[in-house]
Design a protein around this motif. Structure first.
Motif, PDB file in Angstrom:
ATOM      1  N   VAL A  59       0.840  -1.205   0.000  1.00 51.22           N
ATOM      2  CA  VAL A  59       0.000   0.000   0.000  1.00 51.22           C
ATOM      3  C   VAL A  59       0.878   1.260   0.000  1.00 51.22           C
ATOM      4  CG1 VAL A  59      -1.728   1.289   1.310  1.00 51.22           C
ATOM      5  CG2 VAL A  59      -1.879  -1.197   1.199  1.00 51.22           C
ATOM      6  N   VAL A  60       1.889   1.260   0.880  1.00 52.95           N
ATOM      7  CA  VAL A  60       2.749   2.444   0.992  1.00 52.95           C
ATOM      8  C   VAL A  60       3.606   2.614  -0.267  1.00 52.95           C
ATOM      9  CG1 VAL A  60       4.601   3.537   2.349  1.00 52.95           C
ATOM     10  CG2 VAL A  60       2.752   2.347   3.513  1.00 52.95           C
ATOM     11  N   LEU A  61       4.026   1.511  -0.869  1.00 47.22           N
ATOM     12  CA  LEU A  61       4.791   1.590  -2.124  1.00 47.22           C
ATOM     13  C   LEU A  61       3.990   2.307  -3.206  1.00 47.22           C
ATOM     14  CD1 LEU A  61       6.514  -1.904  -2.517  1.00 47.22           C
ATOM     15  CD2 LEU A  61       7.643   0.318  -2.355  1.00 47.22           C
ATOM     16  N   MET A  62       2.661   2.202  -3.065  1.00 51.65           N
ATOM     17  CA  MET A  62       1.767   2.823  -4.045  1.00 51.65           C
ATOM     18  C   MET A  62       1.397   4.248  -3.609  1.00 51.65           C
ATOM     19  SD  MET A  62      -1.353   0.439  -5.283  1.00 51.65           S
ATOM     20  CE  MET A  62      -2.285   1.064  -3.922  1.00 51.65           C
ATOM     21  N   ALA A  63       2.129   4.741  -2.582  1.00 50.05           N
ATOM     22  CA  ALA A  63       1.886   6.060  -1.995  1.00 50.05           C
ATOM     23  C   ALA A  63       0.537   6.137  -1.302  1.00 50.05           C
ATOM     24  CB  ALA A  63       2.010   7.167  -3.046  1.00 50.05           C
ATOM     25  N   MET A 182       4.151 -15.803   3.965  1.00 52.79           N
ATOM     26  CA  MET A 182       3.506 -14.567   3.492  1.00 52.79           C
ATOM     27  C   MET A 182       4.541 -13.616   2.884  1.00 52.79           C
ATOM     28  SD  MET A 182       0.388 -14.828   3.915  1.00 52.79           S
ATOM     29  CE  MET A 182      -0.336 -16.359   4.387  1.00 52.79           C
ATOM     30  N   VAL A 183       5.683 -13.522   3.556  1.00 55.58           N
ATOM     31  CA  VAL A 183       6.750 -12.644   3.062  1.00 55.58           C
ATOM     32  C   VAL A 183       7.196 -13.114   1.674  1.00 55.58           C
ATOM     33  CG1 VAL A 183       9.170 -11.975   3.430  1.00 55.58           C
ATOM     34  CG2 VAL A 183       7.569 -11.908   5.326  1.00 55.58           C
ATOM     35  N   LEU A 184       7.389 -14.433   1.533  1.00 58.49           N
ATOM     36  CA  LEU A 184       7.856 -14.963   0.241  1.00 58.49           C
ATOM     37  C   LEU A 184       6.850 -14.677  -0.875  1.00 58.49           C
ATOM     38  CD1 LEU A 184       9.459 -18.358   1.344  1.00 58.49           C
ATOM     39  CD2 LEU A 184      10.616 -16.259   0.629  1.00 58.49           C
ATOM     40  N   ILE A 185       5.568 -14.805  -0.544  1.00 52.50           N
ATOM     41  CA  ILE A 185       4.538 -14.516  -1.557  1.00 52.50           C
ATOM     42  C   ILE A 185       4.645 -13.059  -2.013  1.00 52.50           C
ATOM     43  CG2 ILE A 185       2.047 -14.215  -1.916  1.00 52.50           C
ATOM     44  CD1 ILE A 185       1.582 -16.648  -0.185  1.00 52.50           C
ATOM     45  N   VAL A 186       4.747 -12.154  -1.041  1.00 53.96           N
ATOM     46  CA  VAL A 186       4.770 -10.724  -1.390  1.00 53.96           C
ATOM     47  C   VAL A 186       6.092 -10.354  -2.084  1.00 53.96           C
ATOM     48  CG1 VAL A 186       4.547  -8.371  -0.498  1.00 53.96           C
ATOM     49  CG2 VAL A 186       3.139 -10.186   0.441  1.00 53.96           C
ATOM     50  N   VAL A 187       7.187 -10.993  -1.658  1.00 50.80           N
ATOM     51  CA  VAL A 187       8.469 -10.745  -2.346  1.00 50.80           C
ATOM     52  C   VAL A 187       8.333 -11.184  -3.804  1.00 50.80           C
ATOM     53  CG1 VAL A 187      10.871 -11.523  -2.536  1.00 50.80           C
ATOM     54  CG2 VAL A 187       9.970 -10.854  -0.329  1.00 50.80           C
ATOM     55  N   PHE A 188       7.730 -12.358  -4.007  1.00 51.90           N
ATOM     56  CA  PHE A 188       7.535 -12.854  -5.371  1.00 51.90           C
ATOM     57  C   PHE A 188       6.686 -11.870  -6.182  1.00 51.90           C
ATOM     58  CE2 PHE A 188       4.975 -15.254  -8.452  1.00 51.90           C
ATOM     59  CZ  PHE A 188       5.991 -15.806  -9.230  1.00 51.90           C
ATOM     60  N   LEU A 189       5.609 -11.399  -5.535  1.00 56.04           N
ATOM     61  CA  LEU A 189       4.721 -10.451  -6.237  1.00 56.04           C
ATOM     62  C   LEU A 189       5.463  -9.191  -6.650  1.00 56.04           C
ATOM     63  CD1 LEU A 189       1.335 -10.490  -4.237  1.00 56.04           C
ATOM     64  CD2 LEU A 189       1.722 -11.239  -6.576  1.00 56.04           C
ATOM     65  N   THR A 190       6.273  -8.658  -5.734  1.00 49.38           N
ATOM     66  CA  THR A 190       6.927  -7.374  -6.023  1.00 49.38           C
ATOM     67  C   THR A 190       8.121  -7.521  -6.968  1.00 49.38           C
ATOM     68  OG1 THR A 190       8.151  -7.624  -3.969  1.00 49.38           O
ATOM     69  CG2 THR A 190       6.238  -6.177  -3.905  1.00 49.38           C
ATOM     70  N   LYS A 191       8.806  -8.653  -6.882  1.00 50.17           N
ATOM     71  CA  LYS A 191      10.047  -8.785  -7.651  1.00 50.17           C
ATOM     72  C   LYS A 191       9.865  -9.499  -8.995  1.00 50.17           C
ATOM     73  CE  LYS A 191      12.988  -7.135  -4.544  1.00 50.17           C
ATOM     74  NZ  LYS A 191      13.721  -5.905  -4.788  1.00 50.17           N
ATOM     75  N   LYS A 192       8.905 -10.424  -9.025  1.00 52.00           N
ATOM     76  CA  LYS A 192       8.864 -11.311 -10.186  1.00 52.00           C
ATOM     77  C   LYS A 192       7.615 -11.161 -11.053  1.00 52.00           C
ATOM     78  CE  LYS A 192      12.691 -13.530  -9.161  1.00 52.00           C
ATOM     79  NZ  LYS A 192      13.875 -13.359 -10.004  1.00 52.00           N
ATOM     80  N   THR A 194       4.603  -8.582 -13.123  1.00 49.93           N
ATOM     81  CA  THR A 194       4.326  -7.233 -13.658  1.00 49.93           C
ATOM     82  C   THR A 194       3.464  -6.456 -12.668  1.00 49.93           C
ATOM     83  OG1 THR A 194       2.521  -8.278 -14.848  1.00 49.93           O
ATOM     84  CG2 THR A 194       4.484  -7.739 -16.127  1.00 49.93           C
ATOM     85  N   PHE A 195       2.641  -7.202 -11.949  1.00 50.77           N
ATOM     86  CA  PHE A 195       1.808  -6.570 -10.919  1.00 50.77           C
ATOM     87  C   PHE A 195       2.696  -5.777  -9.945  1.00 50.77           C
ATOM     88  CE2 PHE A 195      -0.025  -7.120  -6.591  1.00 50.77           C
ATOM     89  CZ  PHE A 195      -1.176  -6.371  -6.746  1.00 50.77           C
ATOM     90  N   GLY A 196       3.792  -6.400  -9.524  1.00 51.84           N
ATOM     91  CA  GLY A 196       4.720  -5.754  -8.602  1.00 51.84           C
ATOM     92  C   GLY A 196       5.352  -4.516  -9.214  1.00 51.84           C
ATOM     93  N   ARG A 197       5.744  -4.639 -10.472  1.00 55.00           N
ATOM     94  CA  ARG A 197       6.360  -3.480 -11.133  1.00 55.00           C
ATOM     95  C   ARG A 197       5.348  -2.343 -11.268  1.00 55.00           C
ATOM     96  NH1 ARG A 197      10.564  -4.336  -9.349  1.00 55.00           N
ATOM     97  NH2 ARG A 197      11.259  -2.436 -10.376  1.00 55.00           N
ATOM     98  N   TYR A 198       4.099  -2.704 -11.506  1.00 58.92           N
ATOM     99  CA  TYR A 198       3.045  -1.679 -11.603  1.00 58.92           C
ATOM    100  C   TYR A 198       2.891  -0.920 -10.286  1.00 58.92           C
ATOM    101  CZ  TYR A 198       1.425  -3.705 -16.058  1.00 58.92           C
ATOM    102  OH  TYR A 198       1.330  -4.146 -17.341  1.00 58.92           O
ATOM    103  N   ILE A 202       3.193   3.009 -10.030  1.00 66.28           N
ATOM    104  CA  ILE A 202       2.115   3.889  -9.536  1.00 66.28           C
ATOM    105  C   ILE A 202       2.647   4.764  -8.398  1.00 66.28           C
ATOM    106  CG2 ILE A 202      -0.127   3.926  -8.355  1.00 66.28           C
ATOM    107  CD1 ILE A 202      -0.791   1.314  -9.912  1.00 66.28           C
ATOM    108  N   GLY A 203       3.418   4.147  -7.493  1.00 70.01           N
ATOM    109  CA  GLY A 203       3.970   4.900  -6.361  1.00 70.01           C
ATOM    110  C   GLY A 203       4.967   5.950  -6.825  1.00 70.01           C
ATOM    111  N   GLY A 204       5.756   5.620  -7.843  1.00 68.28           N
ATOM    112  CA  GLY A 204       6.761   6.550  -8.346  1.00 68.28           C
ATOM    113  C   GLY A 204       6.140   7.751  -9.031  1.00 68.28           C
ATOM    114  N   ASN A 205       5.190   7.496  -9.891  1.00 73.87           N
ATOM    115  CA  ASN A 205       4.522   8.594 -10.589  1.00 73.87           C
ATOM    116  C   ASN A 205       3.190   8.066 -11.147  1.00 73.87           C
ATOM    117  OD1 ASN A 205       3.642  10.603 -12.349  1.00 73.87           O
ATOM    118  ND2 ASN A 205       5.747  11.199 -12.885  1.00 73.87           N
ATOM    119  N   GLU A 206       2.135   8.370 -10.441  1.00 72.94           N
ATOM    120  CA  GLU A 206       0.833   7.790 -10.780  1.00 72.94           C
ATOM    121  C   GLU A 206       0.366   8.220 -12.176  1.00 72.94           C
ATOM    122  OE1 GLU A 206      -2.013   7.720  -7.586  1.00 72.94           O
ATOM    123  OE2 GLU A 206      -3.687   7.595  -8.989  1.00 72.94           O
TER     124      GLU A 206
END
Lengths: 324, 204
Positions: A59-63, A182-192, A194-198, A202-206
């Motif tokens: 959530v915070v990564l997405m600002a 849970m951590v591994l799931i979220v790490v996978f989501l963020t690192k591996k 496209t959802f994670g990259r999105y 969004i957080g960088g510049n919506e």
């Protein structure tokens, strides 16, 4: 070769260094800190915050921000315990629906996700600031918890359920395994994915993310849904550990999770941060809590110290941003 | 084609999870099975008359104070009772003193050795007696409500059967012996203005 404080390695490892220094400091002052019993206890305690915080990281990564996680935890914990204990009764149909441990857990997770999705829907549909929307959910969920439990704890949930919070597998407490999963799931989501990259985009510049074709609303919905789900997992851990759902469970947990995220180096303005950092942040909060108790610091001072640590983390974050 | 298999797989997983998650019964059967046949009054009677009144854990207030001052942890462990974790514990104490005031069911007692203490003869509610006795375990009951019913029954005995008979005989100026439950917190131990939920009051 000398390494300055501005060296990238030092900057990247700020949280880890802080954790190391904190552990060193506490272990010098208390001989009980470095015992295996205490360290396992700390890990067991922080498992709940880790689960909530990794959801909060997205959530915070997405600002954004989610102030409702503590209340969602309380509500899902109560529902999980209530379903396990009393099931659902339908008088008019003379029907009783009982829930197994698996059923109660799944129901709690689904409800947590639904509450998170509702947060996301309000934020995206009505363009309400996340702070306000989730603040409203904080109150709603807390009220619903009180209504559901009538202010009375739901206890004696059975040994199978208790095992989740108090059991051990391969010499490691079950909550630690669950939070690690849970951590591994979220790490996978963020690192591996496209959802994670999105999320980072969004957080960088919506606006830029929108213009590049990312479906911002869908991503936001999903992220708030995941945060709600993680809060529910935290709720299950708390309830199973106590073998009882307390009506006030999760009170102010949102603050601890935001603190873990910020201390872990995730920028409140979004786009920067890692799940690993958040885990270290949660460990710092847990060790700090444990250390202050071991050192017999008054609970009032404990709050002051925790507040100062969060403040320092935000100041460092701001200074890092300025330097960039 | 691939999608079709994915949907089938998802359906199978959901079906397995659903099958292992819920079960259905007739509500009337469940209600009949849950009908209480436990006699809380009889249980509370036995806890009170055979347990609390004869308890060896009931400690003289003077001794408790001395013990707490010497070694707080040891005193809490030896004489205190509590349900879970936390800093507070209940203690069953006994002492003697002179009644110096009676107001709204609260008896003010000038305890010979421990200063002024208060005995509440009117508002005997909560779990003080049950928990201080250390004789009733949460795990012995299926639900929290049943566990709390023990407190209710125990309080009823003391409030309606024991205390009225005994306080009838006493007035201001009388010396009495008394026993009852008190709550102490490790974080802030105060032996002044102690409020006692009585288990027994006797004219000396």
């Amino acid at each position: 070769m000398t390494i300055s404080l501005n060296h990238p390695i030092i900057k990247k490892s700020q949280s880890l260094i802080a954790l190391f220094l904190l552990c060193l400091f506490i272990s010098l002052l208390s001989d009980k800190f470095m015992t295996s019993t205490n360290l396992w206890n700390v890990l067991r305690q922080i498992s709940v915050n880790v689960c909530i915080s990794v959801g909060m990281t997205l959530v915070v990564l997405m600002a954004g921000i989610d102030l409702s996680v503590g209340s969602v935890l309380g509500l899902t914990a109560a529902i999980c315990a209530g379903l396990l204990k009393s099931g659902l009764s339908f008088e008019s149909m003379d029907l009783f629906v009982g829930f197994s441990v698996l059923g109660a857990i799944l129901a709690a997770i689904l409800i947590g996700m639904a509450l998170g999705l509702f947060n996301g829907w309000v934020i995206t549909k009505f363009s309400i600031p996340p702070f306000v929307a989730t603040l409203a959910m904080l109150t709603i969920a807390r009220g619903l918890t009180m209504l559901y439990t009538a202010g009375i704890p739901i206890s004696n949930l059975g040994p199978e359920f208790e095992f989740i919070g108090s059991g051990w597998i391969l010499g490691i407490p079950v909550p630690v395994w669950i939070s690690l999963f849970m951590v591994l799931i979220v790490v996978f989501l963020t690192k591996k994915t496209t959802f994670g990259r999105y999320i980072y985009a969004i957080g960088g510049n919506e606006k830029a993310a929108f213009l590049s074709g990312i479906s911002i609303n869908k991503i936001k919905l999903a992220v708030y849904g995941i945060a709600g789900m993680m809060a529910a997992v935290g709720g299950i851990l708390v309830t199973s550990r106590l073998n009882s759902a307390q009506p006030n469970a999760g009170m102010s947990y949102e603050l601890d999770s935001i603190a873990a995220v910020v201390i872990g180096g995730t920028s409140l303005s979004g786009g920067v941060g890692t799940v690993a950092g958040t885990v270290i942040g949660a460990v710092i909060i847990g060790v700090l809590n444990n250390g202050l108790v071991l050192l017999d610091v008054s609970p009032f001072w404990q709050q002051v110290v925790k507040g100062i640590v969060i403040l320092l983390a935000v100041i460092i974050d701001k200074m890092n941003q300025k330097n960039k | 084609m691939k999608k079709k298999y994915l949907y089938i797989l998802a359906f199978v997983i959901i079906a397995i999870l659903g099958y292992n998650s819920v079960y259905f019964k007739k509500l009337s059967d469940v209600k009949n099975a849950n009908k209480e046949n436990f006699d809380f009054k009889a249980y509370a009677d036995s806890i009170y008359y055979k347990g609390i009144l004869k308890s060896k854990k009931t400690i003289a207030l003077t001794n408790l104070i001395a013990s707490v001052k010497t070694n707080q942890d040891e005193a809490f462990k030896k004489y205190g009772n509590r349900l879970g974790i936390g800093n507070s514990a209940y203690f069953m104490i006994k002492s003697t003193g002179k009644i110096i005031d009676i107001k709204d069911g609260i008896y003010t007692i000038a305890d010979e050795k421990n200063g002024v203490v208060y005995i509440d003869t009117k508002y005997i509610f909560g779990n003080a007696l049950r928990d201080a006795s250390g004789l009733v375990k949460l795990t012995d009951f299926k639900t929290n409500a049943q566990f709390n019913k023990v407190s209710e029954s125990l309080n009823d005995i003391v409030r309606n059967e024991v205390v009225p008979k005994e306080i009838k005989k006493v007035k201001i100026g009388d010396s009495i012996s008394f026993s009852g439950a008190i709550k102490l917190s490790k974080k802030q131990i105060l032996f002044t203005d102690l409020l006692i939920i009585p288990s027994q009051i006797k004219l000396q």
